[in-house]
Design a protein around this motif. Structure first.
Motif, PDB file in Angstrom:
ATOM      1  N   LEU A  32      37.934  34.023  21.855  1.00 18.81           N
ATOM      2  CA  LEU A  32      36.480  34.130  21.785  1.00 18.81           C
ATOM      3  C   LEU A  32      36.052  35.547  22.155  1.00 18.81           C
ATOM      4  CD1 LEU A  32      35.686  30.854  23.777  1.00 18.81           C
ATOM      5  CD2 LEU A  32      35.534  31.137  21.291  1.00 18.81           C
ATOM      6  N   PRO A  33      35.153  36.168  21.364  1.00 19.06           N
ATOM      7  CA  PRO A  33      34.683  37.517  21.707  1.00 19.06           C
ATOM      8  C   PRO A  33      33.950  37.483  23.049  1.00 19.06           C
ATOM      9  CG  PRO A  33      33.960  36.856  19.508  1.00 19.06           C
ATOM     10  CD  PRO A  33      34.519  35.642  20.162  1.00 19.06           C
ATOM     11  N   ILE A  34      34.125  38.511  23.862  1.00 23.05           N
ATOM     12  CA  ILE A  34      33.418  38.569  25.156  1.00 23.05           C
ATOM     13  C   ILE A  34      32.724  39.913  25.335  1.00 23.05           C
ATOM     14  CG2 ILE A  34      34.777  36.870  26.455  1.00 23.05           C
ATOM     15  CD1 ILE A  34      36.406  39.221  27.624  1.00 23.05           C
ATOM     16  N   SER A  35      31.588  39.875  26.031  1.00 20.28           N
ATOM     17  CA  SER A  35      30.856  41.101  26.368  1.00 20.28           C
ATOM     18  C   SER A  35      29.982  40.793  27.579  1.00 20.28           C
ATOM     19  CB  SER A  35      29.990  41.545  25.184  1.00 20.28           C
ATOM     20  OG  SER A  35      29.071  40.524  24.853  1.00 20.28           O
ATOM     21  N   GLY A  36      29.341  41.801  28.104  1.00 19.58           N
ATOM     22  CA  GLY A  36      28.434  41.608  29.243  1.00 19.58           C
ATOM     23  C   GLY A  36      29.109  40.995  30.448  1.00 19.58           C
ATOM     24  N   THR A  37      28.499  39.930  30.992  1.00 19.48           N
ATOM     25  CA  THR A  37      29.020  39.276  32.206  1.00 19.48           C
ATOM     26  C   THR A  37      30.420  38.719  31.991  1.00 19.48           C
ATOM     27  OG1 THR A  37      26.753  38.609  32.712  1.00 19.48           O
ATOM     28  CG2 THR A  37      28.491  37.579  34.005  1.00 19.48           C
ATOM     29  N   ALA A  38      30.653  38.126  30.819  1.00 15.58           N
ATOM     30  CA  ALA A  38      31.976  37.555  30.523  1.00 15.58           C
ATOM     31  C   ALA A  38      33.051  38.635  30.526  1.00 15.58           C
ATOM     32  CB  ALA A  38      31.946  36.843  29.176  1.00 15.58           C
ATOM     33  N   LEU A  39      32.695  39.831  30.046  1.00 13.19           N
ATOM     34  CA  LEU A  39      33.653  40.948  30.024  1.00 13.19           C
ATOM     35  C   LEU A  39      33.952  41.406  31.452  1.00 13.19           C
ATOM     36  CD1 LEU A  39      35.345  43.097  28.602  1.00 13.19           C
ATOM     37  CD2 LEU A  39      33.274  44.479  28.345  1.00 13.19           C
ATOM     38  N   ILE A  40      32.914  41.515  32.280  1.00 13.62           N
ATOM     39  CA  ILE A  40      33.100  41.912  33.688  1.00 13.62           C
ATOM     40  C   ILE A  40      33.983  40.897  34.401  1.00 13.62           C
ATOM     41  CG2 ILE A  40      31.919  42.238  35.919  1.00 13.62           C
ATOM     42  CD1 ILE A  40      29.499  43.310  34.221  1.00 13.62           C
ATOM     43  N   THR A  41      33.735  39.602  34.125  1.00 18.67           N
ATOM     44  CA  THR A  41      34.554  38.533  34.715  1.00 18.67           C
ATOM     45  C   THR A  41      36.014  38.685  34.287  1.00 18.67           C
ATOM     46  OG1 THR A  41      32.670  37.037  34.644  1.00 18.67           O
ATOM     47  CG2 THR A  41      34.835  36.028  34.901  1.00 18.67           C
ATOM     48  N   GLY A  42      36.219  38.928  32.992  1.00 19.25           N
ATOM     49  CA  GLY A  42      37.573  39.084  32.457  1.00 19.25           C
ATOM     50  C   GLY A  42      38.298  40.270  33.057  1.00 19.25           C
ATOM     51  N   ILE A  43      37.603  41.407  33.156  1.00 17.85           N
ATOM     52  CA  ILE A  43      38.214  42.617  33.729  1.00 17.85           C
ATOM     53  C   ILE A  43      38.558  42.392  35.196  1.00 17.85           C
ATOM     54  CG2 ILE A  43      37.778  45.034  34.366  1.00 17.85           C
ATOM     55  CD1 ILE A  43      36.035  45.193  31.772  1.00 17.85           C
ATOM     56  N   SER A  44      37.638  41.760  35.947  1.00 17.66           N
ATOM     57  CA  SER A  44      37.886  41.486  37.373  1.00 17.66           C
ATOM     58  C   SER A  44      39.115  40.602  37.556  1.00 17.66           C
ATOM     59  CB  SER A  44      36.678  40.794  38.008  1.00 17.66           C
ATOM     60  OG  SER A  44      35.530  41.582  37.875  1.00 17.66           O
ATOM     61  N   ALA A  45      39.168  39.523  36.764  1.00 15.71           N
ATOM     62  CA  ALA A  45      40.303  38.592  36.850  1.00 15.71           C
ATOM     63  C   ALA A  45      41.600  39.292  36.476  1.00 15.71           C
ATOM     64  CB  ALA A  45      40.060  37.399  35.936  1.00 15.71           C
ATOM     65  N   ALA A  46      41.545  40.133  35.440  1.00  8.60           N
ATOM     66  CA  ALA A  46      42.734  40.854  34.983  1.00  8.60           C
ATOM     67  C   ALA A  46      43.224  41.840  36.034  1.00  8.60           C
ATOM     68  CB  ALA A  46      42.411  41.588  33.682  1.00  8.60           C
ATOM     69  N   MET A  47      42.286  42.507  36.716  1.00  6.74           N
ATOM     70  CA  MET A  47      42.676  43.535  37.687  1.00  6.74           C
ATOM     71  C   MET A  47      43.296  42.954  38.948  1.00  6.74           C
ATOM     72  SD  MET A  47      40.065  46.723  37.407  1.00  6.74           S
ATOM     73  CE  MET A  47      41.087  47.663  38.506  1.00  6.74           C
ATOM     74  N   VAL A  48      43.002  41.684  39.251  1.00  7.87           N
ATOM     75  CA  VAL A  48      43.654  41.052  40.401  1.00  7.87           C
ATOM     76  C   VAL A  48      45.170  41.089  40.200  1.00  7.87           C
ATOM     77  CG1 VAL A  48      44.051  38.858  41.604  1.00  7.87           C
ATOM     78  CG2 VAL A  48      41.731  39.578  41.078  1.00  7.87           C
ATOM     79  N   GLY A  49      45.612  40.761  38.992  1.00 11.21           N
ATOM     80  CA  GLY A  49      47.042  40.758  38.696  1.00 11.21           C
ATOM     81  C   GLY A  49      47.667  42.135  38.755  1.00 11.21           C
ATOM     82  N   SER A  50      47.020  43.119  38.116  1.00 12.77           N
ATOM     83  CA  SER A  50      47.598  44.467  38.086  1.00 12.77           C
ATOM     84  C   SER A  50      47.569  45.111  39.470  1.00 12.77           C
ATOM     85  CB  SER A  50      46.873  45.352  37.071  1.00 12.77           C
ATOM     86  OG  SER A  50      45.494  45.397  37.344  1.00 12.77           O
ATOM     87  N   LEU A  51      46.500  44.869  40.243  1.00 10.60           N
ATOM     88  CA  LEU A  51      46.432  45.421  41.604  1.00 10.60           C
ATOM     89  C   LEU A  51      47.442  44.748  42.526  1.00 10.60           C
ATOM     90  CD1 LEU A  51      42.584  45.925  42.119  1.00 10.60           C
ATOM     91  CD2 LEU A  51      44.322  47.720  42.049  1.00 10.60           C
ATOM     92  N   PHE A  52      47.645  43.425  42.332  1.00  6.21           N
ATOM     93  CA  PHE A  52      48.645  42.737  43.151  1.00  6.21           C
ATOM     94  C   PHE A  52      50.040  43.278  42.838  1.00  6.21           C
ATOM     95  CE2 PHE A  52      51.718  39.379  44.069  1.00  6.21           C
ATOM     96  CZ  PHE A  52      51.459  39.204  45.421  1.00  6.21           C
ATOM     97  N   SER A  53      50.298  43.551  41.559  1.00  2.00           N
ATOM     98  CA  SER A  53      51.601  44.114  41.165  1.00  2.00           C
ATOM     99  C   SER A  53      51.796  45.515  41.735  1.00  2.00           C
ATOM    100  CB  SER A  53      51.708  44.182  39.636  1.00  2.00           C
ATOM    101  OG  SER A  53      51.559  42.911  39.086  1.00  2.00           O
ATOM    102  N   SER A  54      50.685  46.203  42.019  1.00  2.00           N
ATOM    103  CA  SER A  54      50.752  47.571  42.548  1.00  2.00           C
ATOM    104  C   SER A  54      50.578  47.617  44.062  1.00  2.00           C
ATOM    105  CB  SER A  54      49.652  48.429  41.905  1.00  2.00           C
ATOM    106  OG  SER A  54      49.740  48.384  40.502  1.00  2.00           O
ATOM    107  N   ASP A  55      50.538  46.447  44.703  1.00  3.49           N
ATOM    108  CA  ASP A  55      50.263  46.412  46.141  1.00  3.49           C
ATOM    109  C   ASP A  55      51.541  46.603  46.960  1.00  3.49           C
ATOM    110  OD1 ASP A  55      48.420  46.233  48.254  1.00  3.49           O
ATOM    111  OD2 ASP A  55      48.951  44.141  48.590  1.00  3.49           O
ATOM    112  N   ALA A  56      51.383  46.590  48.283  1.00  3.73           N
ATOM    113  CA  ALA A  56      52.463  46.742  49.280  1.00  3.73           C
ATOM    114  C   ALA A  56      52.934  48.189  49.415  1.00  3.73           C
ATOM    115  CB  ALA A  56      53.650  45.826  48.968  1.00  3.73           C
ATOM    116  N   TRP A  57      52.213  49.139  48.778  1.00  5.05           N
ATOM    117  CA  TRP A  57      52.554  50.565  48.904  1.00  5.05           C
ATOM    118  C   TRP A  57      52.340  51.074  50.325  1.00  5.05           C
ATOM    119  CZ3 TRP A  57      48.214  52.990  50.620  1.00  5.05           C
ATOM    120  CH2 TRP A  57      46.985  52.394  50.310  1.00  5.05           C
TER     121      TRP A  57
END
Length: 475
Positions: free
Chosen positions: A219-244
């Motif tokens: 489903l295409p996303i923009s606005g609030t849905a896009l912000i939600t998607g980016i936030s959820a996605a960054m939890v994973g990438s930041l967790f993978s980059s954590d413990a430094w």
């Protein structure tokens, strides 16, 4: 008498290479091999998948170079706990230590241990979490839990025998890990890359969409849905980059810590960021985007490895992830115990955690961490706990980096062998970006992130309940 005195102090036996390898080894666990699938489902395009890893890498490097100033000011065991205590007060430092022991470090060690056992089951199926050994009521004990607990006990034992053993293991395994990941990237980009797959993945690189598991459609996303998607996605990438930040906890055992801790932070986070971005470009060069997003059990690296090496690829990845997670947990176990050691010296943790054994390491703190981590493995709730972890971690990163501004006013004349790179612009940029992410997570994922904040705040009554006792001990 001299030997006795030495036994009462942490020994400075770690150099710049050891520090850098601890940062790299603690950061690279199983995340880079798995997380890209979820990011792909959240944002739906190659451009956004890559951008999220680039942003996460830049945020991590900015935080790491900002910590350099604090590590040069306070080159002692405990790291981030010490910085929070000096910038704020004992309560804030305790809340960090409380969250760290309750879920941040121990929950991460448990999850990484289970990731090790899951991929060990690739080599020997009876080690799988589907192999239930026995059941008592609603409690089920599986083989993967036993394997993860055994590895945690083994690494705790190695660490209890002295920092030399653990540093050698860490350095050797991390170098193998870097070369393996680099090898996978090189083979993928230069031997197996297909122009048609690359071009198809980048044909619509910035059109954001989200995968709906119920309807099995995009489903295409923009606005609030896009912000939600980016936030959820960054939890994973930041967790993978954590413990430094683990290297800051062992500053008391670093040679020339005023220089080497900050340099280890920069070099380690930079190496990992480059490797992570290259790994994702490799995925996009050999695997169609749809297959990245819908990889079985999110194992993107397994799919990529099959494209690169054929059927033997699964075996190669399983061995790589086992080495990766084993080294990751060694670094996490080594670093974590130093926080409890420092807290105990301040009267904010069990008194025995402040004791060093004959090998000059905080063995009691190591074994206390081991016991609680093993309990988390047995509950099977560590997956949910990790959802709560990231928001607590980011909140304390924000507070610690804001602490640089506080300490510049509070201690203007203190020796600062190294000053935060790009101050005040980069630290402010980190604080704004990380705060926006926290607010977004609390709005969009309150059911998990709210619990994370609740776990942290639960430490306040614990602090005031134990405070009189700790003051009596210190007086």
């Amino acid at each position: 008498m001299k030997d006795q005195q030495e036994d009462n102090h942490l020994k400075r036996e770690l150099g710049l290479l050891d520090g850098t390898m601890l940062v790299v080894g603690s950061m690279i666990g199983s995340g880079i091999f798995i997380v890209s699938a979820d990011i792909a489902r959240q944002v739906g395009s190659a451009g956004w998948l890559t951008l999220i890893w680039v942003i996460s890498g830049l945020i991590t490097v900015i935080a790491a170079v900002s910590y350099g100033e604090l590590s040069s000011m306070f080159p002692k065991a405990g790291g981030q706990y010490v910085y929070l205590k000096e910038a704020y007060n004992k309560l804030i430092a305790f809340l960090y230590g409380w969250s760290f022991f309750a879920v941040i470090q121990t929950g991460t060690i448990a999850a990484v241990g289970v990731a090790f056992s899951k991929f060990a089951a690739y080599l020997y199926e009876p080690l799988s979490d589907e192999n239930i050994l026995f059941t008592i009521g609603s409690f089920k004990l599986n083989a993967a839990q036993i394997v993860s607990i055994i590895t945690i006990i083994l690494l705790t034992y190695i660490n209890s025998r002295g920092v030399k053993n653990s540093k050698t293991l860490q350095t050797v395994l991390t170098i193998i890990k870097i070369l393996s990941l680099l090898g996978l990237v090189v083979f993928g980009l230069f031997m197996a890359a297909k122009a048609d797959i690359w071009n198809a993945n980048w044909a619509d690189a910035w059109n954001t969409k989200s995968y709906n598991a119920d309807t099995k459609s995009w489903l295409p996303i923009s606005g609030t849905a896009l912000i939600t998607g980016i936030s959820a996605a960054m939890v994973g990438s930041l967790f993978s980059s954590d413990a430094w930040n683990g290297v800051t906890f062992i500053a008391g055992e670093m040679k020339n810590p005023k220089r080497n801790v900050g340099l280890s932070l920069f070099l380690g986070t930079f190496i990992v960021t480059v490797l992570y971005i290259l790994a994702n470009l490799m995925y996009l060069a050999v695997v169609p985007f749809e297959e990245i997003a819908l990889a079985k059990s999110d194992r993107v690296a397994v799919v990529a490895s099959n494209y690169i090496f054929g059927n033997i690829g699964t075996l190669i990845i399983a061995i790589m992830i086992m080495i990766s997670t084993f080294a990751c947990n060694n670094g996490l176990i080594m670093a974590g115990a130093r926080v409890y050691y420092t807290m105990a010296k301040d009267g904010l943790f069990f008194k025995k955690a402040a004791a060093l054994n004959t090998a000059s390491v905080p063995a009691w703190a190591l074994w206390a961490q081991c016991i609680w981590t093993s309990a988390l493995c047995l509950t099977g709730k560590y997956g949910a706990l990790l959802d709560y972890v990231m928001i607590i971690v980011i909140i304390f990163y924000i507070l610690t980096i804001y602490g640089i501004f506080i300490l510049r006013k509070k201690m203007p004349d203190a020796e600062r062998p190294y000053k935060a790179f790009g101050y005040p612009v980069l630290p402010i940029l980190y604080i704004i970006t990380a705060s926006a992410l926290c607010i977004s997570l609390l709005i969009t994922r309150l059911e998990t992130c709210g619990w994370g904040v609740a776990i942290m705040l639960a430490g306040i009554p614990v602090y005031y309940f134990t405070k009189p006792k700790s003051e009596e001990n210190q007086s």
